[in-house]
Design an enzyme around this catalytic site. Structure first.
Site, PDB file in Angstrom:
ATOM      1  N   GLU A 155       0.792  -1.233   0.000  1.00 39.10           N
ATOM      2  CA  GLU A 155       0.000   0.000   0.000  1.00 39.10           C
ATOM      3  C   GLU A 155       0.820   1.276   0.000  1.00 39.10           C
ATOM      4  OE1 GLU A 155      -3.144   0.148   2.814  1.00 39.10           O
ATOM      5  OE2 GLU A 155      -4.145  -1.594   1.995  1.00 39.10           O
ATOM      6  N   GLU A 206      -5.533  -8.384   0.351  1.00 36.44           N
ATOM      7  CA  GLU A 206      -6.246  -8.123   1.601  1.00 36.44           C
ATOM      8  C   GLU A 206      -7.703  -7.842   1.292  1.00 36.44           C
ATOM      9  OE1 GLU A 206      -4.657  -4.979   4.103  1.00 36.44           O
ATOM     10  OE2 GLU A 206      -2.606  -5.698   3.821  1.00 36.44           O
TER      11      GLU A 206
END
Ligand code: PNW
Length: 479
Positions: free
Chosen positions: A196, A385
Site C-alpha cells: 500500500e 487483503e
C-alpha cells in the site's frame, strides 16, 4: 414452541419448523457459486501488527516503534511492543491458519530485524525467525507469500536520510530485498515488494496519522511517492538478480477503486479511465513506465522530478498485481467527452463498517481486478487483503457471533465470484486478517481478525467468521 437459549439466540424446535413448508414451490438454486479449481484461499497479517518482541534478537527500531511512543498518536494509547507476541507464538498461529483449511498465508518481513540499521551489517537472527516460520508453514502444507515492506522502516534510515524523502532509501530497500530474496526463494515463490504505497504516503507524509507522522506540502508528498515507486522497481530488479529462477514478484496496492455508478458501457469506460488516472502516481507508472499526461498536468509544479532511467526501473516487469480491496473509493459516471469522467460525492448516509473509513461496497471486489486486467492486460492478480473491523462482543457462551463480518465477506466474495466466473484472472484471496492485531493509529480498538485475541492472556478464539471462511474454503464456493 421456539426454544430460547440463555444467550438470547433463538433456536427453533422441530415441530415449529415443520409447519413452515406448506407449498410444493421449489426455487432452483445457482449455488454453489464455485471458484476455479486451483483458487488459492489464504489469510494475511503484517510483521509490526502482530510480532511484538521489538527488542529481541538484535532487531533495530522502526519508525513505528518511535511513533507509537509519541504522545497522542495512537487512539487507545497502546503500543505494539508486545502486540500478539507472534514472534514467540508463531507455531500456535500457524495452527490457526491450518484450522481454517487455508492453503496460503501472506505475512511480512520486518526490515529492521534483518538490517537493524537499515543497511550494512545484516543481523542473522533476524532472518532466522522467518526461516523458522517458513519451515512451520511448509510442514503444515501452507504456501508462504512474503511482503518485504509493510510500513516498518528502520528508524536509522529515517534519521539518516529522512526515510522515503530520499532516494537513498529506495536503494537501501533494493539491497534488503535482494538479500532476503536470495535466502528465502528456495521456499517462497511469491514476493510482494511494498504494501500500500498510497496509504503509507498519504497517511505517513500527508495527514501525519501514520509513522513517520509528517505533514508535508504536496510537492514533497509527490517526491516521496516517486521514491516509493522507485524503491518498488529497484527491489523487483534486485529480486530477479538474487532469487531463484521462477520467483514471482509484484506490488500489493490499495488502488483507488472506481466504480461505474450505473453499469452502462459509457460509465464502465469512464471508471476505467478514472482508475488509470487516479492511480497514475504508482500502479499506472509501474505498468506503463510513464506518468500520465493527466497526472503531470494536474501536479503541475508539484510533479516529482524523475529521469527516464527512474521510469524504466519503476516499470520493471512484474509477475502479478496484488490488490488490497476494502471499499469503493469513487463512484464514477461518464463526462461530456469520451475521455471525461465525473467523480460523484458520497452522501453522509453512505454505510460503513466499524472503521469509519471502511465503506461498504462489495462491487469494489469485482471492479478492482477487472479494471486492472482490462487496462493493462494483467494476467495474474491476487486479492492480497480484504476484510473488516467489527465491534465484536463476546457472548455469554464465550463465542463471538460476528454476523456483520460474515455479511461483509459473503457480499465481497459474491462479487469476487462474479469476477472469476467472467474470466478475470484472480488466482488468490487473502482475508485481512488472520487474527485481531495492532491496527496502527487505531491501536487495539479496531478488530479485523477471524480469530479473537484477548490481549491480556494472548488467547486466540475462533469467531463465527472463522467457521464461515472454513466452509468457503472447503467448498471452494461462496456460501
Ligand atoms: C490496510 N483506507 O490498511 C493495511 O494494509 C493493513 O495493515 C491494515 O491493518 C488494514 O488495511 C486494515 O486497516 C488500510 O483508509 C488502512 O482506505 C486504511 C485504508 C486502506 C487500507
Amino acid at each position: 414452541m421456539a426454544a430460547w437459549s440463555a444467550l438470547g439466540i433463538p433456536t427453533i424446535s422441530a415441530e415449529a419448523a415443520e409447519g413452515t413448508s406448506t407449498s410444493a414451490t421449489q426455487f432452483p438454486t445457482n449455488r454453489p457459486a464455485t471458484f476455479p479449481p486451483d483458487f488459492l484461499w489464504g489469510t494475511a497479517t503484517s510483521a509490526y501488527q502482530i510480532e511484538g518482541a521489538v527488542n529481541v534478537d538484535g532487531r533495530g527500531p522502526s519508525i513505528w516503534d518511535r511513533f507509537v511512543h509519541l504522545k497522542g498518536k495512537i487512539i487507545d494509547h497502546s503500543t505494539a511492543d508486545v502486540a500478539n507476541d507472534h514472534y514467540h507464538r508463531y507455531r500456535e498461529d500457524v495452527q490457526l491458519i491450518k484450522e481454517l483449511g487455508a492453503k496460503a498465508y501472506r505475512f511480512s518481513i520486518a526490515w529492521p530485524r534483518v538490517f537493524p540499521e537499515g543497511t550494512g551489517m545484516p543481523n542473522p537472527k533476524g532472518l532466522d525467525f522467518y526461516q523458522r516460520l517458513l519451515d512451520e508453514l511448509l510442514a503444515n502444507g501452507i504456501e508462504p507469500f512474503a511482503t518485504l515492506y509493510h510500513w516498518d522502516l528502520p528508524q536509522a534510515l529515517q534519521d539518516r536520510y529522512g526515510g522515503w524523502r530520499s532516494r537513498d532509501t529506495s536503494k537501501a530497500f533494493a539491497d534488503y530485498a535482494g538479500y532476503v530474496a536470495e535466502r528465502i526463494s528456495d521456499r517462497v515463490k511469491h514476493i510482494f515488494t511494498i504494501n500500500e504505497c498510497a496509504r503509507m504516503v498519504q497517511a505517513g507524509f500527508g495527514t501525519g496519522i501514520d509513522a513517520p507522522g509528517l505533514m508535508l506540502p504536496q510537492k514533497e508528498i509527490n517526491k516521496v511517492r516517486h521514491h516509493v515507486a522507485l524503491g518498488h522497481g529497484l527491489a523487483v530488479q534486485a529480486i530477479r538478480a538474487h532469487a531463484r529462477a521462477g520467483t514471482k514478484v509484484g506490488p500489493a496496492e490499495n488502488i483507488e477503486i472506481c466504480i461505474p455508478a450505473i453499469e452502462t458501457p459509457a460509465n464502465i469506460r469512464a471508471a476505467e479511465i478514472a482508475t488509470r488516472e487516479l492511480n497514475a502516481g504508482y500502479l499506472t507508472a509501474i505498468l506503463e513506465g510513464k506518468y500520465t499526461d493527466g497526472f503531470l498536468t494536474y501536479a503541475g509544479a508539484n510533479a516529482p522530478k524523475f529521469t527516464a532511467e527512474d521510469l524504466a526501473a519503476i516499470s520493471s516487469p512484474i509477475d502479478f498485481v496484488g490488490l488490497n480491496v476494502y471499499m469503493p473509493n469513487q463512484y464514477v459516471v461518464a463526462g461530456e467527452n469520451s475521455n471525461d469522467f465525473a467523480l460523484l460525492p458520497f452522501a453522509a448516509t453512505y454505510p460503513h463498517m466499524d472503521s469509519n473509513w471502511l465503506r461498504i461496497g462489495p462491487e469494489a471486489m469485482y471492479w478492482a481486478p477487472r479494471h486492472v486486467a482490462k487496462l493493462w492486460n494483467v494476467k495474474s492478480i491476487h486479492i492480497t487483503e480484504n476484510g473488516t473491523s467489527a465491534a465484536d462482543q463476546v457472548s455469554a457462551d464465550g463465542k463471538v457471533y460476528d454476523v456483520d463480518r460474515i455479511m461483509y465477506l459473503r457480499n465481497y466474495l459474491t462479487h469476487l465470484h462474479r469476477a472469476t466466473s467472467e474470466g478475470v484472472p484472480v488466482q488468490g484471496y487473502f482475508v485481512w486478517s488472520l487474527m485481531d492485531n495492532f491496527e496502527w493509529a487505531d491501536g487495539y480498538d479496531k478488530r479485523f481478525g477471524l480469530y479473537r485475541v484477548d490481549f491480556q492472556t494472548q488467547r486466540r478464539t475462533p469467531k463465527l467468521s472463522a467457521s464461515y471462511y472454513r466452509e468457503v474454503i472447503q467448498r471452494n464456493a461462496v456460501m
